[in-house]
Structures are given as structure tokens and as C-alpha cells.
Design an enzyme around this catalytic site. Structure first.
Site, PDB file in Angstrom:
ATOM      1  N   ALA A 126      57.790 112.751 -27.625  1.00  0.00           N
ATOM      2  CA  ALA A 126      57.305 114.096 -27.787  1.00  0.00           C
ATOM      3  C   ALA A 126      58.533 114.871 -26.805  1.00  0.00           C
ATOM      4  O   ALA A 126      57.938 115.684 -27.145  1.00  0.00           O
ATOM      5  CB  ALA A 126      55.663 114.252 -27.655  1.00  0.00           C
ATOM      6  N   LEU A 157      51.831 108.979 -31.561  1.00  0.00           N
ATOM      7  CA  LEU A 157      50.754 107.438 -30.864  1.00  0.00           C
ATOM      8  C   LEU A 157      51.773 106.291 -31.578  1.00  0.00           C
ATOM      9  O   LEU A 157      53.173 106.486 -32.408  1.00  0.00           O
ATOM     10  CB  LEU A 157      49.622 107.507 -31.463  1.00  0.00           C
ATOM     11  CG  LEU A 157      48.316 108.264 -30.520  1.00  0.00           C
ATOM     12  CD1 LEU A 157      46.871 108.770 -31.065  1.00  0.00           C
ATOM     13  CD2 LEU A 157      49.188 108.150 -29.171  1.00  0.00           C
ATOM     14  N   HIS A 216      48.180 105.392 -36.357  1.00  0.00           N
ATOM     15  CA  HIS A 216      48.174 107.138 -36.714  1.00  0.00           C
ATOM     16  C   HIS A 216      46.680 107.293 -37.922  1.00  0.00           C
ATOM     17  O   HIS A 216      46.458 107.948 -37.723  1.00  0.00           O
ATOM     18  CB  HIS A 216      49.924 106.353 -37.190  1.00  0.00           C
ATOM     19  CG  HIS A 216      51.253 106.627 -36.950  1.00  0.00           C
ATOM     20  ND1 HIS A 216      52.007 107.295 -37.418  1.00  0.00           N
ATOM     21  CD2 HIS A 216      50.949 106.795 -35.529  1.00  0.00           C
ATOM     22  CE1 HIS A 216      53.020 106.875 -36.173  1.00  0.00           C
ATOM     23  NE2 HIS A 216      52.250 106.895 -34.933  1.00  0.00           N
ATOM     24  N   LYS A 251      56.371 109.195 -38.068  1.00  0.00           N
ATOM     25  CA  LYS A 251      56.377 108.215 -39.197  1.00  0.00           C
ATOM     26  C   LYS A 251      56.418 106.369 -38.770  1.00  0.00           C
ATOM     27  O   LYS A 251      57.112 106.056 -36.938  1.00  0.00           O
ATOM     28  CB  LYS A 251      57.718 108.313 -39.369  1.00  0.00           C
ATOM     29  CG  LYS A 251      58.818 108.329 -39.236  1.00  0.00           C
ATOM     30  CD  LYS A 251      59.564 109.303 -39.966  1.00  0.00           C
ATOM     31  CE  LYS A 251      61.103 109.508 -38.784  1.00  0.00           C
ATOM     32  NZ  LYS A 251      59.847 110.648 -37.629  1.00  0.00           N
ATOM     33  N   ARG A 257      58.721  99.461 -29.782  1.00  0.00           N
ATOM     34  CA  ARG A 257      58.996  99.035 -31.155  1.00  0.00           C
ATOM     35  C   ARG A 257      59.141  96.865 -30.713  1.00  0.00           C
ATOM     36  O   ARG A 257      59.630  96.430 -32.053  1.00  0.00           O
ATOM     37  CB  ARG A 257      60.305  99.543 -31.605  1.00  0.00           C
ATOM     38  CG  ARG A 257      60.279 100.666 -30.584  1.00  0.00           C
ATOM     39  CD  ARG A 257      61.884 101.748 -30.698  1.00  0.00           C
ATOM     40  NE  ARG A 257      61.475 103.555 -31.136  1.00  0.00           N
ATOM     41  CZ  ARG A 257      61.285 103.663 -30.396  1.00  0.00           C
ATOM     42  NH1 ARG A 257      60.195 103.507 -28.766  1.00  0.00           N
ATOM     43  NH2 ARG A 257      61.092 105.661 -30.194  1.00  0.00           N
ATOM     44  N   ASP A 263      59.791 100.853 -37.676  1.00  0.00           N
ATOM     45  CA  ASP A 263      61.191 101.932 -36.448  1.00  0.00           C
ATOM     46  C   ASP A 263      61.939 102.942 -37.751  1.00  0.00           C
ATOM     47  O   ASP A 263      61.534 103.901 -37.599  1.00  0.00           O
ATOM     48  CB  ASP A 263      61.604 101.760 -35.792  1.00  0.00           C
ATOM     49  CG  ASP A 263      61.236 102.208 -34.407  1.00  0.00           C
ATOM     50  OD1 ASP A 263      61.140 103.333 -34.807  1.00  0.00           O
ATOM     51  OD2 ASP A 263      62.922 102.208 -34.329  1.00  0.00           O
TER      52      ASP A 263
END
Length: 324
Positions: A15, A74, A79, A97, A165, A177
Site C-alpha cells: 500500500a 491486509l 479479506h 487479491k 507469503r 499470491d
């Protein structure tokens, strides 16, 4: 057109580096608020959005009457919860996503969207990029004849155990991812759905680090073979190729233009000069926000809905169920 005030839930690096600046740069949009308890993290956003209002909790931002839309970066497992909360608070939502971890969860978000009267969608930015719109157009026009094969590779090397991740509890792994790119890009451009898939999956710490998917997909024109590799343990690489009876379409930087390389799509046909289209400097994050705003303000078509996201999540679910 009235400027749309946006808020961001959390000060994620992505972000800070990409979506925050994109929201603030997009026509018709303004980054007005951020939810974080870290003054240090907030400062990175204030550097490009000096008038930013900082809330110390996600709930406080959602209660802010000046905020019309929220962006949610987040961890994957949060989500659905925060998209639903944002809709209930009367906000439009752009969520990273994958927007859910299973297809059925998106049904609840579709219902929440419809009940709220607000717009919510997954932040699948590549469909806003002109290289993908051109690839889709060429496929629609039959420029390569009958589509017979599509293959995708998307990889990078990230072995940091502290990275989200690489953590199962935050929905990590190459499939959620970057599988969303490898699967959605073909679904979108070829207007196709999986018909038969087989998957080889390698894992570390209960997180997939390499997945190879082979099988077939099908659209209104017929079936074609499909191959996709995603990995978080290989040298960075990304490429998508659509191969037909009379030519091929190749995207050499399909997913991270301006970061991995310059966006370029090539149409190759026997007996004809190659057609190469390059898109230097095009920012698909900015285009995504501008499209979002136009959809809400003017009713303009938006190319990626929750229903589209559900289709990709159903394909992800199928990949996992097809492991051999």
C-alpha cells in the site's frame, strides 16, 4: 466529478509503495485516511499525502463519515471479514487479491454487496492495463487463428520465514499470491474456464512454494491446453503466451510492468511482420482506481467483479483438489 475520499486499512508495504500513491494520483480520488497504530508507518504515507488523517484502528476509519471508499491490503485470511465490515459500514471496497480463501466465501460478499448497495471488488489491476485489453481483443478477433495452447510462468524468490507469503496462518503460498495472476489472466483474456486440471505442488512449512498446473480450458470457441507454473523459490520470471493455429501472442512483462520490466505484447504470425506494442510508464494501479471511481460516479463498466473473482477462486480450489 466530485473527488472520492479513500481510506486504507493498514500500512502494508504494498500500500505504501504502490496503491497509496496510486489512489492519491488518480483523477477523481484522494487518499484521505489511513488506519494504523504506528506513527512511523503513517509517516511514509503522509510524505506523499500531507493532509492524511490517521486513525488508530480499522473500526475508527470505517466509522469516519468523510471516507467513501476503502482499500484493503491486509493478509489474505482477513479479506472476507474486513470487506464485509466495510460494506456494512456503508463504504465502497477495493480489496486485495485473493479476496477470499475459498470460492464459497465470496458468495457471502456478493450478498453483502447487494444488500449494502455499495460496490465491492477484488483489486485485480492487470485487466485495466492496455496490454491485456489488447491481448483480449486479438484473441476475440481470431488474430492467431484457433487458440490451441496457453502457458504462464510467474516466479520470484522469497524464502524469508517472517514474510506473510511464507506463513500458512496468513494464507501464504504461491497459489494465492501469484496463482491469481496465472489463472485469472487466461480466464480473462481468453474468456475461458478450466475443464480438466492436474497439479504438482511442492510445499515448505505447509505453504506451497512451487505449483505446476497442466490440463485444459474451454471457451465458446472450443478447448485448448493450458500450463501454468508459479513459484516463490525460483529466480524472478514472468511470461504469458497464447499459441494458436496461425500465430501467437506473447506478453513479456504481464504482471508487474514498470517493476519487472516494460509492458510489451507481441503478435507473431507467419508471413507477416511482428506487431509489437509497448506501454512505457502506464500505471495499472492508477488506472484501476480511476475505473473504480468512474464506475461509481458515472456508471461506467468495470472489468472485474466479485463474480469474476469467484471464478478464479473456484479455479484455485480446483487446482488444490487436482494435486497428483
Amino acid at each position: 466529478m466530485d473527488v472520492m475520499n479513500w481510506g486504507i486499512l493498514g500500512a502494508a508495504n504494498f500500500a505504501r509503495q504502490h496503491m497509496g500513491p496510486a489512489i492519491h494520483a488518480a483523477r477523481g480520488a484522494r487518499l484521505a485516511a489511513l488506519a494504523t497504530s504506528s506513527a512511523e508507518k503513517a509517516q511514509h504515507f503522509i510524505n506523499f499525502a500531507p493532509d492524511l488523517k490517521v486513525h488508530d484502528s480499522y473500526d475508527a476509519l470505517l466509522a469516519d463519515p468523510e471516507i467513501e471508499a476503502v482499500y484493503i491490503p491486509l493478509p489474505n485470511t482477513l479479506h472476507v471479514e474486513w470487506t464485509a465490515k466495510a460494506l456494512a459500514a456503508g463504504k465502497h471496497v477495493l480489496c486485495e487479491k485473493p479476496i477470499a480463501m475459498q470460492a464459497e466465501e465470496i458468495d457471502t460478499l456478493i450478498a453483502a454487496r447487494d444488500a449494502s448497495g455499495k460496490f465491492a471488488t477484488e483489486a485485480y489491476m492487470i485487466v485495466h492495463h492496455p496490454q491485456w485489453q489488447l491481448a483480449r481483443q486479438w484473441l476475440d478477433e481470431g488474430q492467431i487463428g484457433e487458440l490451441r495452447h496457453a502457458d504462464v510462468v510467474f516466479s520470484f524468490n522469497n524464502s524469508d520465514p517472517e514474510n506473510i507469503r511464507n506463513k500458512p496462518e496468513t494464507g501464504g503460498g504461491s497459489i494465492p499470491d501469484i496463482g491469481v495472476y496465472a489463472y485469472s489472466s487466461v480466464r480473462y483474456s481468453a474468456r475461458a474456464e478450466p475443464r480438466d486440471l492436474r497439479a504438482i505442488i511442492h510445499r515448505e512449512n505447509a505453504v506451497d512454494t512451487f505449483t505446476q498446473v497442466t490440463g485444459a480450458m474451454e471457451n465458446a470457441k472450443g478447448a485448448f491446453t493450458y500450463s501454468a507454473i508459479t513459484s516463490t523459490r525460483l529466480h524472478p520470471r514472468q511470461e504469458v503466451t497464447f499459441q494458436g493455429s496461425d500465430g501467437l501472442i506473447r506478453l513479456s512483462c504481464p504482471f508487474n510492468p514498470n517493476v519487472f520490466d516494460q509492458a510489451e505484447v507481441t503478435l507473431i504470425r507467419a508471413g507477416k511482420p511482428d506487431c509489437v506494442q509497448r506501454f512505457p510508464g502506464v500505471n495499472h494501479y492508477v488506472l484501476q482506481v480511476e475505473s473504480f471511481v468512474r464506475h461509481i460516479r458515472e456508471g461506467a463498466p468495470y472489468p472485474w467483479t466479485l463474480e469474476d473473482a469467484r471464478g478464479t477462486q473456484a479455479m484455485i480450489d480446483l487446482v488444490r483438489a487436482s494435486e497428483i
